[in-house]
Design a protein around this motif. Sequence first.
Motif, mmCIF file in Angstrom:
data_model
loop_
_atom_site.group_PDB
_atom_site.id
_atom_site.type_symbol
_atom_site.label_atom_id
_atom_site.label_comp_id
_atom_site.label_asym_id
_atom_site.label_seq_id
_atom_site.Cartn_x
_atom_site.Cartn_y
_atom_site.Cartn_z
ATOM 1 N N LEU A 109 2.264 -4.768 10.151
ATOM 2 C CA LEU A 109 3.386 -5.670 9.907
ATOM 3 C C LEU A 109 3.366 -6.199 8.474
ATOM 4 O O LEU A 109 4.416 -6.301 7.825
ATOM 5 N N ARG A 110 2.195 -6.534 7.986
ATOM 6 C CA ARG A 110 2.113 -7.072 6.624
ATOM 7 C C ARG A 110 2.405 -6.001 5.578
ATOM 8 O O ARG A 110 2.925 -6.302 4.509
ATOM 9 N N ALA A 111 2.094 -4.761 5.907
ATOM 10 C CA ALA A 111 2.360 -3.674 4.955
ATOM 11 C C ALA A 111 3.812 -3.191 5.020
ATOM 12 O O ALA A 111 4.299 -2.588 4.068
ATOM 13 N N GLY A 112 4.488 -3.441 6.132
ATOM 14 C CA GLY A 112 5.851 -2.926 6.301
ATOM 15 C C GLY A 112 6.859 -4.020 6.601
ATOM 16 O O GLY A 112 7.537 -3.973 7.640
ATOM 17 N N THR A 113 6.953 -5.008 5.707
ATOM 18 C CA THR A 113 7.902 -6.109 5.942
ATOM 19 C C THR A 113 9.352 -5.623 5.927
ATOM 20 O O THR A 113 10.198 -6.165 6.635
ATOM 21 N N GLY A 114 9.639 -4.583 5.116
ATOM 22 C CA GLY A 114 11.006 -4.050 5.100
ATOM 23 C C GLY A 114 11.388 -3.449 6.428
ATOM 24 O O GLY A 114 12.503 -3.642 6.929
#
Length: 784
Positions: free
Chosen positions: A448-453
């Motif tokens: 989740l933190r790596a893929g906020t988009g």
Amino acid sequence: MELMISFALRMLRHRKAGFAGAFVALLCAAALVTACGMLLETGLRGGVAPERYAGAPVIVAGDQYVRQTKESGKEKAKLLSERRWIPASLARDLARVPGVTKVVTEVSFPYAGFTAHGWESAALTPFTLAEGRAPEAADEVVVDARHAGRTIPGHRVVGVTAQALPGQDTIFFTTGEARRLAGRDGLVTAIGVWPGVEVAVEVAVKGAMVYTGDERGAVEFPEAENSRVRLISLGGALGGTSLLVAILVVVGTFALSMQQRRRELALLRAVGALPGQVRRLVGGEALLIGAVAGALGSGAGIALGFWLRSRFVDLGAMPANLRLVVSPFPSIVAVVTTLVVAWVAARVSARRTTRIRPVEALGETALPAAGIPPVRLVAGLLALAGGVVLTIVLAGLNTEAASSPVTMLTALVWTIAVALLGPLVARAVTALPLRAPGVAGYLARKSLRAGTGRLASVIVPLTLMTAMTCTILFVQTTMGHAAQDELGAGVRADHVLGPGASAAAARQVPGVRAVTEVLRTSVRIDLEKYAVQAVTPGGLDRTMDLDVVAGSLDGLGDTSAAISRTAADRLDAGLGDRVGLVLGDGTPAEVRVVAIYARGLGFGDLTLSRGLVAGHVDDPRGTVLVSGGDREALRRASGGAVLDGAGAAEVDSPNAAVTYVAMGLIIAFCAIAVVNTLAMSTLARSRELALLRVVGTTRRQAARMLRAETLTATVVAVALGTAISLVTLAAFSAGMTGSALPYVPSGAYLAVVAAVAALALAATAVPGRFALSCRPADTLAARE
């Protein structure tokens, strides 16, 4: 240009899965726009073929509109709620017109489930006798062929017609008895005219008009005209809402698609493609998808339009003989709209990638942008400001016609703000100290933190579905609950007698303290419609409590009125003021305000004397409120069904079911967007999941990671959607009911949340299982 189109076709052929989501969203959008356009066009151009008036080439009847000339000189017209009758003496004048060979008058009124007439009007269809004879005495009737063998209480069936009309059950009395039962001395519903040659039939009576062709059907079925007006309003509101939702969904889908193709577009820029060429490529792909989706969607929309019509007919909101207009215009509009939306959505979604330098573009694929683009940030803040303004405006609207479209627009604008500011929302969520047990929880938190988009793209459709569903459902419950509360608190009667019960007989029952006859209708004041209850004033304080805040109901009579506080504010009227109005059948009247009351939702905008209104409604029977008396004695004496006093507090909302069906399409579209977005997002992570499998993550751990991510997105989206709907509903409730507390049944709300969560999990689990079922080595070796 040809090279770009050829390249676009090749890209579509090799990336079918990547474009499937955009195709589905555009197809659904085209179907919705087409169906709404068909409803709108039917309201504008639809017609009803005459049945009872089919045998008369010319019908003279009342003008079914109230008309008013504005200061600009332009005339405006609004449909009457009751049928306008015309003088019977007009038939003699028409019979003297040269060339007219026959004139037939008729009266029409409801009677025991039939549409009743005098036997003289049988020639209008024409009706002929299959057996028996015409009625000659007051207690004799003729029924249509559909009711052969039926007995009519209190009457003798002396004849059966050879015909039966498809849209109405017909019963005939003698001419004199029909006019007595109709209660309109010297008036008739319509006059049929048979010219021997082409004769210009003119009328010199104010309010009378000449109708030919399908115009006769509009006079015969005034409810069809009401349905047309409703379809115009419904088609416009539903179409506008559908279009805004479609734009939001399609833009979101294309944004996710472009996000997944950033590496591809960056490589094109790196090998020398100019920004304009990449934009044309993306635009060409969108136009190709939009053209196919628009064509197929418009075809599906025609089928959807017919389905909507059948549902509206079943619900009684639309007569079966109101033909659905089918023309190419809604389909053309849908295809053009789909192409425009697709092209704009694709260009906007690819804007950032095409404007940066090639090396930076490749860097973008490895490292997501650190911040939100300034243009998007400004647009999001403007949307937030728009939501605030619309909420304030909505809180000041106190009519359903004005507040309904603004309510949907308010919820949509708030959702658009969330969509534009989604990356900030996602970043704020991932900044929280999220904790989840086990390896799957750790992986979900890092992902989740790596893929906020990606998280932002998933949150938007879930938020939209939650906000729209809650708003649509709980607008109706808020209004119904407020009206129910007012009726429950205001009805003092012990019993309610159904339509057809004898109020005079009820007054003679031992123990009865007060009897109030109640009619429901509407009036026009400056062309605006106001709901009316017409009552017998005597003993009114024993059967109902209107919560009078000024004046007294003691002065209520044929020249006076009580008015709700909301209506008084709209009309700027106070005690003693005189208000000019037009009764349901177009008759003008003037009343003096003698009381102002608070319970307008439950009892109507105006309370008038029954003596003023009874002669101007199609069905003067109404209901009867009784204080005191024995239930069984009342039933035997009055001849009608008897309910407890609480039965009067049951609010009938026929439009609610229609609204649920129509707006249910929006909810279904939102649900499709949820499935679409989550499926695209999950399938696009096949390589990521394969890498996790290669480094030792088990299939079960990866599946749990996907579920944890989806649940996180669902919790955030449900919270945002709930907040949006609560703000919107609070403003709506404040304007319509005077209280900022909407009525939200806990069971219904939990069902909405459960449905959103189940849909999100299913939309993740199915493609996730497919992605995890492939061998990691095969997935990593596959070409993008």
